[in-house]
Scaffold this active site. Structure first.
Site, PDB file in Angstrom:
ATOM      1  N   HIS A 104      -0.272  -0.853  -1.757  1.00  0.00           N
ATOM      2  CA  HIS A 104      -0.746  -2.162  -1.188  1.00  0.00           C
ATOM      3  C   HIS A 104      -0.318  -3.209  -1.955  1.00  0.00           C
ATOM      4  O   HIS A 104      -0.363  -3.355  -3.281  1.00  0.00           O
ATOM      5  CB  HIS A 104      -1.901  -2.146  -0.956  1.00  0.00           C
ATOM      6  CG  HIS A 104      -2.791  -3.129  -0.140  1.00  0.00           C
ATOM      7  ND1 HIS A 104      -2.944  -4.521  -0.393  1.00  0.00           N
ATOM      8  CD2 HIS A 104      -3.102  -3.098   1.346  1.00  0.00           C
ATOM      9  CE1 HIS A 104      -3.424  -5.046   0.614  1.00  0.00           C
ATOM     10  NE2 HIS A 104      -3.535  -4.508   1.540  1.00  0.00           N
ATOM     11  N   ASP A 161      -4.150   1.476   6.311  1.00  0.00           N
ATOM     12  CA  ASP A 161      -3.281   1.862   7.351  1.00  0.00           C
ATOM     13  C   ASP A 161      -2.910   3.291   7.758  1.00  0.00           C
ATOM     14  O   ASP A 161      -2.760   3.575   8.882  1.00  0.00           O
ATOM     15  CB  ASP A 161      -1.861   0.874   7.099  1.00  0.00           C
ATOM     16  CG  ASP A 161      -2.300  -0.627   6.849  1.00  0.00           C
ATOM     17  OD1 ASP A 161      -2.958  -0.949   7.867  1.00  0.00           O
ATOM     18  OD2 ASP A 161      -1.896  -1.199   5.968  1.00  0.00           O
TER      19      ASP A 161
END
Length: 430
Positions: free
Chosen positions: A308, A365
């Protein structure tokens, strides 16, 4: 907010100025560079605003190094375990947790705002049947200002509150109808007897001719996805909403701008990319080959859903949603080879030294894409689900900004590197 100063010197002229250093509740201090241009005739330069604090906010805090996410000071882990999405909506908008009565009243308000104007139903007919659901979302959300112009006074707190209620409540209806329209299926009106996530599932998958049976595991997982995506500090779409709002545009136009920004694959499309990657791997026996490709610096292939930009540690939302992902797969017992690929890929990545050293852990995600596929949500609706959850964050950030004293329109500056001044040459002399 504690203040001290730092000296900035222009070595070319020898001129120095003192600028304030602002220190918030958490996070690194910031230089207040508002006077640099006035005093030194210089701008600051920060492409992507990666080192720039664009605003002051009390809503959400992220510590990417430590893997911390707070909504109004409450750890995301506690909210995910003990709260639910609509209570978090109340928290983000009003700044505090509600009493039992306040929460009941709030849920009633949201429930009774889920219907949309019948004129909006006709509005869908203007879209091509093959339009991406996010394209429909951008258009319909922006069009809300043409149907609900009684709450567009942004300087009136009550009008802003009504608009917030409408956006939170109507977004699932708008989203479900975008899906139904693309399939040529009848629109399902919301039911006041159902909760937020349950209502959305019914509008997505139910039919007027029969009762729709809610799967509690799916509803709980979806509510958790909404909660975990409710806000995430000053990301691209939230910054867009704030920038649009700084022009004093109406809230529906501002949120529509946020929807459009979220649509970008570098922002809201990551969970969709996860499924596309798993489909590309195709078989669990191919995982080692694709892991090797991901390690090869000369190969453009990347493992989607790992790492991320903000979190340099394990994404705290991923730790939470991982369990939900396993619960959903276990409860639904679906025979889908993509799930086997995903789980084996996760196992390898969590143990592989290459990924561990680079802290490329599975992020939110990765798991949310698997959950959504498991409960029947098509890939092109993944970012729409993100939109539903993030709406409360957008409108809360917008409301905070509008309420500030001395609000200024956003106007970034630039480093111009184009042509120097030159004279126009008539076309017959070129």
């Amino acid at each position: 907010m504690a203040k001290d100063t730092v000296t900035i010197t222009d070595n070319a002229t020898g001129k120095s100025i003192e600028v304030p250093v602002l220190r918030g509740t958490h996070g690194p201090p910031v230089f207040d560079v508002g006077t640099v241009y006035k005093e030194l005739g210089m701008f600051t330069f920060d492409p992507g605003f990666t080192s720039t604090g664009s605003c002051e906010s009390t809503i959400t805090f992220i510590d990417g190094e430590e893997g911390i996410l707070l909504y109004r000071g409450y750890p995301i882990e506690q909210l995910a375990e003990q709260s639910h999405f609509l209570e978090v909506c109340y928290l983000l908008w009003y700044g505090r947790l509600p009493s039992a009565q306040e929460l009941s009243d709030f849920e009633t308000i949201i429930t009774h705002h889920t219907m949309v104007h019948e004129g909006l139903r006709d509005f869908y007919a203007g879209f091509h049947r093959g339009a991406h659901p996010m394209a429909i979302m951008v258009g319909v959300v922006g069009a809300l200002s043409a149907f609900y112009h009684d709450s567009l006074d942004i300087h009136d707190h009550r009008s802003r509150e009504i608009s917030a209620h409408r956006l939170i409540a109507k977004m699932p209806t708008i989203a479900a109808w975008a899906y139904r329209y693309s399939r040529g299926e009848p629109f399902m009106y919301p039911s006041n007897k159902l909760g937020y996530a349950e209502n959305f599932l019914r509008m997505m998958f139910g039919f007027p001719t029969e009762e729709y049976e809610i799967n509690p595991v799916a509803a709980k997982a979806l509510d958790l996805i909404f909660l975990l995506h409710a806000d995430h500090e000053q990301n691209a779409s939230t910054s867009t909403v704030r920038l649009a709002g700084s022009s004093q545009a109406n809230p529906f136009a501002c949120i529509s701008a946020g929807v459009g920004t979220l649509w970008g694959p570098a922002h809201g499309g990551a969970n969709e990319a996860v499924i596309e990657m798993l489909e590309e791997i195709e078989d669990a026996r191919n995982i080692s080959k694709f892991v090797a490709k991901a390690k090869d610096p000369n190969d453009p292939f990347r493992l989607m859903g790992f790492g991320h930009r903000v979190y340099k540690h394990y994404d705290p939302r991923a730790k939470i949603i991982r369990k939900s992902c396993y619960d959903v797969l276990d409860a639904l017992k679906l025979d889908d080879p993509l799930f086997d690929i995903a789980l084996k890929l996760e196992e390898i990545a969590l143990k592989d030294e290459y990924f561990v050293e680079r802290k490329l852990y599975p992020n939110v995600d990765f798991y949310s894409g698997i959950i959504q596929r498991a409960i029947g949500i098509p890939t092109n609706m993944f970012t729409v689900i993100f939109t539903i959850g993030r709406t409360i964050g957008w409108i809360s950030q917008w409301n905070e900004m509008i309420g500030e004293k001395g609000l200024k329109i956003g106007r970034p500056r630039q480093l111009y590197t184009g042509e120097a001044t030159r004279d126009y040459v008539r076309i017959d002399r070129r």
